[in-house]
Design a protein around this motif. Structure first.
Motif, PDB file in Angstrom:
ATOM      1  N   SER A 159      -4.041  11.424  33.560  1.00 21.31           N
ATOM      2  CA  SER A 159      -4.008   9.993  33.267  1.00 21.31           C
ATOM      3  C   SER A 159      -2.700   9.465  33.831  1.00 21.31           C
ATOM      4  O   SER A 159      -2.120  10.076  34.716  1.00 21.31           O
ATOM      5  N   HIS A 160      -2.233   8.354  33.324  1.00 20.18           N
ATOM      6  CA  HIS A 160      -0.906   7.865  33.731  1.00 20.18           C
ATOM      7  C   HIS A 160      -0.069   7.652  32.480  1.00 20.18           C
ATOM      8  O   HIS A 160      -0.305   6.704  31.737  1.00 20.18           O
ATOM      9  N   PRO A 161       0.867   8.538  32.156  1.00 24.30           N
ATOM     10  CA  PRO A 161       1.263   9.688  32.979  1.00 24.30           C
ATOM     11  C   PRO A 161       0.368  10.904  32.737  1.00 24.30           C
ATOM     12  O   PRO A 161      -0.448  10.901  31.803  1.00 24.30           O
ATOM     13  N   LEU A 162       0.560  11.940  33.514  1.00 22.42           N
ATOM     14  CA  LEU A 162      -0.155  13.196  33.316  1.00 22.42           C
ATOM     15  C   LEU A 162       0.317  13.839  32.020  1.00 22.42           C
ATOM     16  O   LEU A 162       1.517  13.867  31.738  1.00 22.42           O
ATOM     17  N   VAL A 163      -0.621  14.353  31.210  1.00 22.70           N
ATOM     18  CA  VAL A 163      -0.247  14.908  29.908  1.00 22.70           C
ATOM     19  C   VAL A 163      -0.863  16.287  29.702  1.00 22.70           C
ATOM     20  O   VAL A 163      -1.829  16.663  30.370  1.00 22.70           O
ATOM     21  N   LEU A 164      -0.287  17.013  28.763  1.00 17.04           N
ATOM     22  CA  LEU A 164      -0.797  18.322  28.350  1.00 17.04           C
ATOM     23  C   LEU A 164      -1.369  18.193  26.947  1.00 17.04           C
ATOM     24  O   LEU A 164      -0.708  17.670  26.046  1.00 17.04           O
ATOM     25  N   VAL A 165      -2.597  18.673  26.771  1.00 17.16           N
ATOM     26  CA  VAL A 165      -3.268  18.609  25.472  1.00 17.16           C
ATOM     27  C   VAL A 165      -3.549  20.025  24.993  1.00 17.16           C
ATOM     28  O   VAL A 165      -4.086  20.839  25.742  1.00 17.16           O
ATOM     29  N   ASP A 166      -3.155  20.304  23.754  1.00 20.09           N
ATOM     30  CA  ASP A 166      -3.448  21.594  23.120  1.00 20.09           C
ATOM     31  C   ASP A 166      -4.347  21.314  21.919  1.00 20.09           C
ATOM     32  O   ASP A 166      -3.867  20.925  20.851  1.00 20.09           O
ATOM     33  N   SER A 173       1.139  15.808  24.707  1.00 23.18           N
ATOM     34  CA  SER A 173       2.504  15.496  25.123  1.00 23.18           C
ATOM     35  C   SER A 173       2.808  14.001  25.082  1.00 23.18           C
ATOM     36  O   SER A 173       3.964  13.604  25.239  1.00 23.18           O
ATOM     37  N   CYS A 174       1.784  13.160  24.857  1.00 26.89           N
ATOM     38  CA  CYS A 174       2.045  11.729  24.641  1.00 26.89           C
ATOM     39  C   CYS A 174       2.525  11.473  23.217  1.00 26.89           C
ATOM     40  O   CYS A 174       3.007  10.381  22.911  1.00 26.89           O
ATOM     41  N   PHE A 175       2.356  12.450  22.316  1.00 31.26           N
ATOM     42  CA  PHE A 175       2.804  12.447  20.918  1.00 31.26           C
ATOM     43  C   PHE A 175       1.990  11.542  19.991  1.00 31.26           C
ATOM     44  O   PHE A 175       2.247  11.489  18.787  1.00 31.26           O
ATOM     45  N   PRO A 183      -7.126  12.108  17.014  1.00 31.54           N
ATOM     46  CA  PRO A 183      -7.085  12.411  18.450  1.00 31.54           C
ATOM     47  C   PRO A 183      -6.838  11.180  19.316  1.00 31.54           C
ATOM     48  O   PRO A 183      -7.492  10.150  19.158  1.00 31.54           O
ATOM     49  N   CYS A 184      -5.894  11.302  20.238  1.00 31.78           N
ATOM     50  CA  CYS A 184      -5.649  10.239  21.210  1.00 31.78           C
ATOM     51  C   CYS A 184      -6.712  10.317  22.302  1.00 31.78           C
ATOM     52  O   CYS A 184      -7.551  11.224  22.321  1.00 31.78           O
ATOM     53  N   SER A 185      -6.678   9.389  23.238  1.00 26.86           N
ATOM     54  CA  SER A 185      -7.682   9.370  24.302  1.00 26.86           C
ATOM     55  C   SER A 185      -7.602  10.617  25.169  1.00 26.86           C
ATOM     56  O   SER A 185      -8.626  11.112  25.655  1.00 26.86           O
ATOM     57  N   HIS A 186      -6.396  11.167  25.352  1.00 22.46           N
ATOM     58  CA  HIS A 186      -6.262  12.398  26.143  1.00 22.46           C
ATOM     59  C   HIS A 186      -6.954  13.570  25.438  1.00 22.46           C
ATOM     60  O   HIS A 186      -7.626  14.390  26.080  1.00 22.46           O
ATOM     61  N   ALA A 187      -6.788  13.627  24.119  1.00 21.22           N
ATOM     62  CA  ALA A 187      -7.422  14.703  23.351  1.00 21.22           C
ATOM     63  C   ALA A 187      -8.939  14.565  23.374  1.00 21.22           C
ATOM     64  O   ALA A 187      -9.667  15.560  23.464  1.00 21.22           O
ATOM     65  N   VAL A 188      -9.421  13.342  23.316  1.00 27.02           N
ATOM     66  CA  VAL A 188     -10.868  13.107  23.309  1.00 27.02           C
ATOM     67  C   VAL A 188     -11.501  13.617  24.601  1.00 27.02           C
ATOM     68  O   VAL A 188     -12.539  14.288  24.579  1.00 27.02           O
ATOM     69  N   VAL A 189     -10.881  13.308  25.742  1.00 26.15           N
ATOM     70  CA  VAL A 189     -11.447  13.748  27.016  1.00 26.15           C
ATOM     71  C   VAL A 189     -11.320  15.261  27.168  1.00 26.15           C
ATOM     72  O   VAL A 189     -12.177  15.915  27.781  1.00 26.15           O
ATOM     73  N   ALA A 190     -10.272  15.848  26.582  1.00 28.47           N
ATOM     74  CA  ALA A 190     -10.135  17.302  26.618  1.00 28.47           C
ATOM     75  C   ALA A 190     -11.242  17.964  25.791  1.00 28.47           C
ATOM     76  O   ALA A 190     -11.824  18.970  26.209  1.00 28.47           O
ATOM     77  N   PHE A 191     -11.528  17.414  24.623  1.00 27.20           N
ATOM     78  CA  PHE A 191     -12.618  17.939  23.794  1.00 27.20           C
ATOM     79  C   PHE A 191     -13.953  17.809  24.511  1.00 27.20           C
ATOM     80  O   PHE A 191     -14.794  18.700  24.438  1.00 27.20           O
TER      81      PHE A 191
END
Length: 240
Positions: A159-166, A173-175, A183-191
């Motif tokens: 995304s912008h910026p690039l993030v790491l999801v665990d 990493s967006c916190f 879950p943030c949007s990054h976590a949702v797409v990772a799931f």
């Protein structure tokens, strides 16, 4: 936010446009998710009015009002005005004598609990409707992002910026995930790419069963026969 209102009160002789600008910049500081972003925003705020803002922030610890330094579970809330909300809720009865006031509050809570209990019985799914809608929105926001998988739980989201999801540790990493416990949007797409059940990673207090449990009890009516007699003269305060 109380901090924002306190800054407003400090700017008695500041014109309206400048005051609104400073309040908006303070809001940006408060909502910044990382320390670096917070420091950038606070520098901009201080440059706008070094004396007023500097004096205001001098004894104000950032962990009490900013996302970047807060180490608890904010759950998406930035307000701490529970007392003001309660006072507004009982405004029409606050003038009553104490025994009648307490009984009026009891009646309002009794009615509120009953309404929320009945309403939640109609809900379907796993999490409360409000949170389900948020989940749908963040999913739509993240659909176009590219995702790379590192291992069973760790993903790189471009995304912008690039993030790491665990997803195993429920962190991004967006916190935002750690702060809101949702879950943030990054976590949702990772799931979505992992094939795992996202509902298993959502805090239990967002789930329908917990909501129902919170309002599972009842507050019973108190018939008039069980109440003390009321005489206006007992509650009048006469001049000395």
């Amino acid at each position: 936010m109380g901090t924002k209102m306190n800054l407003r009160d400090c700017m008695t002789y500041v014109n309206t446009d400048q005051k609104n600008g400073l309040l908006q910049k303070l809001r940006e500081c408060a909502y910044a998710l990382t320390v670096n972003a917070f420091n950038q925003k606070i520098d901009i705020l201080l440059q706008c009015s070094p004396v007023v803002v500097g004096n205001f922030l001098k004894d104000l610890e950032p962990q009490h009002w900013s996302n970047a330094y807060f180490r608890g579970r904010r759950c998406g809330e930035m307000w701490s005005n529970a007392a003001e909300s309660f006072n507004s809720w009982i405004r029409e009865v606050h003038h009553l004598p104490i025994t009648q006031l307490v009984d009026a509050v009891r009646g309002k809570i009794m009615e509120q609990r009953s309404k929320r209990k009945v309403k939640s019985m109609e809900w379907v799914g796993e999490i409360c409707p409000k949170m389900e809608k948020i989940l749908v929105v963040v999913y739509e926001d993240s659909r176009s992002w590219l995702v790379s998988q590192s291992d069973d739980n760790v993903f790189e989201v471009r995304s912008h910026p690039l993030v790491l999801v665990d997803i195993g540790n429920r962190s991004c990493s967006c916190f935002q995930w750690q702060l809101n416990r949702f879950p943030c949007s990054h976590a949702v797409v990772a799931f979505r790419n992992s094939g795992k059940n996202i509902y298993n990673a959502i805090e239990s207090f967002y789930h329908i069963d917990k909501y129902k449990a919170a309002y599972g009890g009842s507050i019973h009516p108190i018939p008039t026969v069980g109440k003390p007699n009321f005489r206006v003269a007992d509650y009048l305060i006469t001049p000395l």
